[in-house]
Design a protein around this motif. Structure first.
Motif: not given
Lengths: 184, 385
Positions: A63, A130, A140-141, A157-159, A161, A165, A169
């Protein structure tokens, strides 16, 4: 430079330097180069670099949050379209999406939502999407962006999924909510 | 003939046929260990590509492409090669084949073709690589190279051949091209296959012209693009020489233009959208014009043309775009997208009444539009002014 490439370079440099490239950061953070300030939530590490703010908790492959601005004149990598300051937020979002749709490394790219968003009072957009990266990880962003003068600002923000995420978040929401442009 | 006699005859025919088939199978030597390795790698990469979301999925088109391949496949070819073609959503001009006979052809290439003979030319060229085991030969060439050369090549592969879908591929030559000799061999064998299948072989030369146009459009230096490939003109000359020297024996003339266009016109539209997304407006324009040449009153084609002009972003193009949108609405009043576009142009030009009217029409026709929140917001702004 592609985000994945940036992360890889950061990761390699981090290992080479005994991870001294990352440092704990908490509370107010001011970027004089990029003219913004934010409040960083507790528990995040900042990558020491100029040019953009990158934060991660568990490593950037799992992330990260990133804030950067880029000149409107700077071309994208996969689309030749450019964002201009005459564009409506929806049009600017469309250019950003076309950049990603034209990127052949993002497999199964899906736009989950695309809505208008105000960022520090500036009309902009929020896209949630995603995709599966080259290593097969589903990510997922959330990407918020807006245009101010000759700059395109984006807060990403990308992590992974799965698990990550949702876990972080709220920290992104807190960071994005604290974003303020500072005077030149 | 009595029933018993008929049964005996059937059994005898079956026995003859099956022994013939067994005999044919014996003629095909088993895969070597190297080939098995290549095929396993090929299948792993194909699984990756097929799950990428970039396959153009249209059963009718797939059936058509595979029908053309079946016409070209020589009857005496390796029975283990099961040729199968997939279209990949990619606006750039390319096609490639894995050693097991799986061929991928970009929509960008299909969209530029005019007839089935041109398609057969590309497929025959790719099939020639498989039939003549060019992947295996390339691998052996690489393995037999001196250590230092191999080391440099490995490094070079790692740096250069990072492929769109894959971190690295076992088949860099599929994407970057085989050696000059192997490409030239595939060009000639491809022509032979076309001729045997009855296709007009000069259609293969048209595809070289498309390649040349692509280089001009992309402003790519030919020598950079083709690398170790024989240069374009050299390939054209080789093919022309072959055709001239076999002129007397060539009776093939089939092009199947009408059927080809029936089957592939949807790709032209789809591919133009890929060009629009990539900001390749000239290429997109060519595609849109080609599509409209065959479907002159098609709302989707006119909307596409409008989008190309609007997204080019020049002031002088906005009225042109508006004209195409209005034509699209006239052609199909139930098609939502042109309303959105007319609304956007009007909104930016300050004509809030027209903008509101078209945004409302858009949302009425497409209440679940993914970006509807923007238009609800724009309508609010139109009302407040």
């Amino acid at each position: 430079m592609k985000i994945k490439t940036i992360i890889t370079i950061i990761f390699i440099c981090g290992i080479a330097a005994g991870c001294s490239s990352w440092q704990a950061v908490n509370g107010p953070y001011v970027s004089n180069d990029d003219n913004f300030e934010v409040t960083v939530p507790y528990g995040w590490m900042k990558y020491n670099t100029d040019g953009f703010l990158m934060l991660s908790k568990d490593g950037p492959f799992l992330q990260y949050m990133m804030i950067q601005r880029r000149p409107l004149s700077k071309p994208f990598r996969h689309t030749r379209k450019q964002i201009t300051n005459h564009m409506l937020p929806q049009e600017a979002a469309e250019v950003v999406l076309d950049e990603m749709r034209s990127d052949r490394t993002l497999r199964q790219f899906v736009v989950l939502s695309n809505t208008p968003e105000k960022i520090d009072g500036n009309l902009g957009f929020q896209i949630i999407f995603s995709y599966i990266d080259r290593d097969g990880l589903k990510l997922k962003t959330v990407l918020r962006g807006f245009v101010k003068d000759q700059w395109y600002y984006n807060l990403r923000y990308t992590a992974a999924e799965r698990y990550y995420f949702e876990k972080d978040k709220d920290d992104y929401e807190s960071l994005a909510g604290s974003f303020r442009l500072t005077a030149n | 003939m009595t029933t018993i006699a008929k049964k005996i005859l059937s059994v005898l025919i079956l026995a003859v046929l099956s022994s013939a088939s067994l005999y044919a199978r014996e003629l095909t030597p088993p895969l070597t260990e190297e080939e098995k390795y290549l095929w396993r790698q090929a299948q792993a990469e194909q699984a990756y590509i097929n799950a990428s979301g970039f396959l153009f999925q249209d059963p009718e088109l797939d059936a058509y492409l595979n029908e053309v391949v079946a016409k070209i496949k020589p009857p005496d070819s390796d029975s283990r090669l099961s040729f199968k073609v997939y279209a990949l959503k990619n606006p750039f001009l390319n096609a490639f084949a894995y050693p097991d006979g799986t061929i991928y052809i970009h929509t960008g290439m299909l969209a530029r073709m005019e007839n089935e003979a041109q398609l057969s030319g590309i497929l025959a060229h790719e099939m020639a690589h498989c039939l003549d085991k060019h992947a295996l030969k390339s691998l052996q060439h690489y393995r037999n190279a001196p250590g230092i050369k191999r080391g440099i090549e490995t490094l070079f592969r790692g740096l250069i051949y990072r492929l769109p879908f894959l971190n690295t591929s076992s088949f860099p030559f599929l994407f970057a091209g085989y050696t000059q000799e192997l490409e030239a061999e595939a060009d000639i064998k491809g022509l032979e296959l076309m001729i045997s299948a009855g296709y007009h072989p000069e259609a293969a030369l048209d595809m070289f012209e498309h390649a040349r146009q692509e280089l001009i459009l992309e402003k790519i230096d030919e020598s950079t693009f083709f690398g170790t490939h024989p240069k374009l003109q050299q390939r054209i000359d080789n093919c022309k020489n072959y055709l001239q020297s076999h002129q007397q024996t060539i009776a093939a003339h089939k092009t199947n233009k009408k059927r080809f266009l029936e089957k592939t016109l949807p790709i032209v539209l789809e591919n133009s959208w890929l060009d629009v997304r990539a900001g390749r407006f000239k290429a997109a324009l060519q595609g849109a014009e080609k599509y409209l040449a065959y479907r002159s009153n098609d709302a989707r084609g006119k909307y596409l043309l409008g989008e190309i002009y609007r997204q080019m972003g020049h002031d002088q193009h906005q009225s042109l775009a508006m004209g195409y949108y209005l034509e699209a609405i006239k052609a199909d009043p139930q098609f939502p997208e042109p309303h959105k576009a007319v609304g956007l142009i009007s909104f930016k030009q300050g004509d809030k009444t027209t903008a509101k009217q078209h945004f409302q029409a858009y949302l009425a026709l497409k209440p679940q539009a993914p970006e509807k929140a923007y238009f609800q917001e724009y309508i609010k702004q139109c009302r407040s002014e």
